[in-house]
Design a protein around this motif. Sequence first.
Motif, short mmCIF file in Angstrom:
data_model
loop_
_atom_site.label_atom_id
_atom_site.label_comp_id
_atom_site.label_asym_id
_atom_site.label_seq_id
_atom_site.Cartn_x
_atom_site.Cartn_y
_atom_site.Cartn_z
N HIS A 20 57.97 -14.04 64.69
CA HIS A 20 58.11 -12.87 63.81
C HIS A 20 59.55 -12.39 63.66
CE1 HIS A 20 53.75 -12.16 63.46
NE2 HIS A 20 53.67 -12.46 64.75
N TYR A 23 63.73 -7.29 66.47
CA TYR A 23 63.63 -5.99 65.81
C TYR A 23 64.72 -5.79 64.75
CZ TYR A 23 60.12 -4.82 69.33
OH TYR A 23 59.00 -4.82 70.11
N MET A 26 63.56 -7.37 61.61
CA MET A 26 62.49 -6.61 60.95
C MET A 26 63.08 -5.46 60.15
SD MET A 26 59.60 -6.45 63.97
CE MET A 26 59.12 -7.92 64.88
N GLU A 181 58.65 -0.92 60.26
CA GLU A 181 59.22 -2.27 60.26
C GLU A 181 58.23 -3.33 60.75
OE1 GLU A 181 59.97 -1.07 64.54
OE2 GLU A 181 59.51 -0.14 62.60
N PHE A 182 57.13 -2.93 61.40
CA PHE A 182 56.14 -3.88 61.90
C PHE A 182 55.24 -4.34 60.76
CE2 PHE A 182 55.57 -2.59 66.68
CZ PHE A 182 56.90 -2.87 66.92
N THR A 183 55.16 -5.64 60.54
CA THR A 183 54.13 -6.15 59.64
C THR A 183 52.78 -6.00 60.34
OG1 THR A 183 54.23 -8.40 60.50
CG2 THR A 183 55.73 -7.84 58.66
N TYR A 186 52.43 -8.83 62.87
CA TYR A 186 53.12 -8.66 64.14
C TYR A 186 52.43 -7.61 65.00
CZ TYR A 186 56.39 -7.32 67.73
OH TYR A 186 56.93 -7.04 68.96
#
Length: 229
Positions: A20, A23, A26, A181-183, A186
């Motif tokens: 992924h 950070y 992201m 920012e997290f899909t 993820y």
Amino acid sequence: MTHVAILKTGAPPPALESHHGDYPAMFRAILGDGVEATTFDFQSGEWPDPDAFDAAIITGSAAGVYEGDPWISDLLDWIRAAKGRLKLVGICFGHQAMAQALGGLVEKSDKGWGVGLHAYEMQSTESWMTPTARTISIPVSHQDQVVVPPPGSRILAGSAFAPNGALAWDDDAISFQCHPEFTPEYAADLTAGRRGRIDGELVDQALASLKQTNDRALVSQWIRNFISS
């Protein structure tokens, strides 16, 4: 072009990072074009000069802001010194660090883990919140919470689980407990990997929630609006 410092204060589990990204990657994905981002590994002693950037984003971390690691104390000092010199954006641990540094209180919540897609009720409408929304649903992953907001801050959003879910100070600092920012992919992999540390029923509920529609694009737009305003 807008120059943004990304203060890296943590990392995904290694198996997830390889798939992924880390950070800072992201955040670069949600910041999009027109932003030049430079990463600083704060845990390794890399600090940006606040006067050299338009904005700084403080990432999430597995650490707690109340822990005694020297880099955490250094980060809180950096936040206090940087406030008013550039735009500040805190996410999850960054949200908590900003609150702790500026006079609030962060604790490990007796409510336990917050995971999955959580909905927040908006309590304030700021100039950078365009388009506007009454609620936002965003991935979360946390145990710690801001339990006492800092003096002079205002609550932007909250929920029954996390009443102080987003904060603002003046017109130059904002923070969110959630993770725009997290899909969902993820967030799902991260939560599933914590089964055992997190109750299995809660994990299942979180994974189901992450299949629902989210407002990541909207909150990402808000952050872009804020740092460029």
